[in-house]
Design an enzyme around this catalytic site. Structure first.
Site: not given
Ligand code: GLP
Length: 271
Positions: A140, A142, A147
């Site tokens: 994603d 990160h 995050e």
């Protein structure tokens, strides 16, 4: 930003290890040690093996290296089999000549985790700042455990892990995402950005979306790695699979800038 395009994971690992080794050696006569930021995960394993190999051949010493790891699960003591401290001992530190006193990993079992985060930042500053931060990339986008939605100026702190990250890391916890600790101590994006150089490894199709966002997308907290676009000295080294979502023109552009990448010394390069 430089994008180094390698054929496969073995070549990525060889390139990253040689780059780090070169930087460490360049600082041999300097009055202060080389400060190296380090990640965990599958991505850096090949690089660690290559660095160990260079050390065993007598070509590289870590005796003047201070390391700072990116992150640690909150609540896992250093001796826990899945702690990042244990990961580093098992996969890297045990096989090199780094002074154990010079290795730093946030303490996931610190009685006051917020104080631990503050003192981690202070320790980095006291060491003179990080010369080179090696990192991986979450699917994603990160970096460390920052995050999506993390402040691009964040410092070391406690973060809640997303369902996607807990699922991805469940493979280390018997396949059960519920067993992955829900929170972690992590350096911030600002901490990574303060490093004089950042070197990110991206390997495999799972990283393709995040790589596209980091290279071709706009600067966004939704894709934390896009922060590299504002770093004066950022490199992403990736394999062909990770390129899957990039435009043909983007790939051609970076390939023409960098030229052919030399072979790694570990042709198998298993993760
Ligand atoms: C974890 C780590 C990150 C790492 C990511 C990707 O979330 N905190 O530092 O980059 O996993 O891991 P892998 O390299 O195994 O894909």
């Amino acid at each position: 930003m430089r994008l180094i395009i390698c054929r496969d994971y073995a070549q990525v690992s060889g390139w990253a290890a040689r780059y780090i080794a070169k930087r460490i050696k360049e600082t041999a006569g300097r009055d202060r040690p080389f400060v190296l930021g380090l990640p965990t995960g599958s991505s850096p394993l090949g690089t660690y093996r290559e660095l160990i190999d260079l050390h065993r051949k007598g070509e590289l010493s870590f005796s003047r290296v201070i390391s700072f790891n990116m992150d640690e699960y909150l609540g896992l003591p250093a001796g826990h089999p899945q702690s990042y401290r244990r990961f580093m001992e098992d996969n890297f530190f045990h096989a090199i000549d780094i002074d154990p006193k010079n290795t730093h990993v946030p303490d996931g079992s610190a009685p006051d985790p917020e104080a631990e985060c503050r003192s981690y930042e202070e320790a980095i500053a006291a060491a003179g700042g990080i010369d080179l931060f090696l990192g991986g990339m979450g699917s994603d986008g990160h970096i460390a455990f920052n995050e999506p939605g993390s402040s691009l100026q964040s410092r070391t702190r406690i973060k809640t892990l997303t369902t996607e990250t807990r699922r991805a890391n469940a493979r280390f916890f018997g396949g059960d995402p519920e067993k992955v600790p829900p929170t972690a101590l992590t350096v911030g994006i600002g901490t990574v950005m303060d490093a004089r150089e950042v070197l990110i490894i991206a390997s495999g199709y799972a990283k393709a979306r995040a790589l596209k966002a980091a290279v071709e997308g706009g600067l966004s907290h939704w894709w934390p790695l896009s922060c590299l676009q504002t770093h004066p000295k950022a490199i992403i080294v990736c394999d062909e699979e990770a390129l899957d979502e990039l435009r043909v023109g983007t790939v051609r552009y970076f390939k023409s800038l960098e030229g052919p990448v030399p072979e790694g010394s570990n042709p198998k390069g298993e993760r």
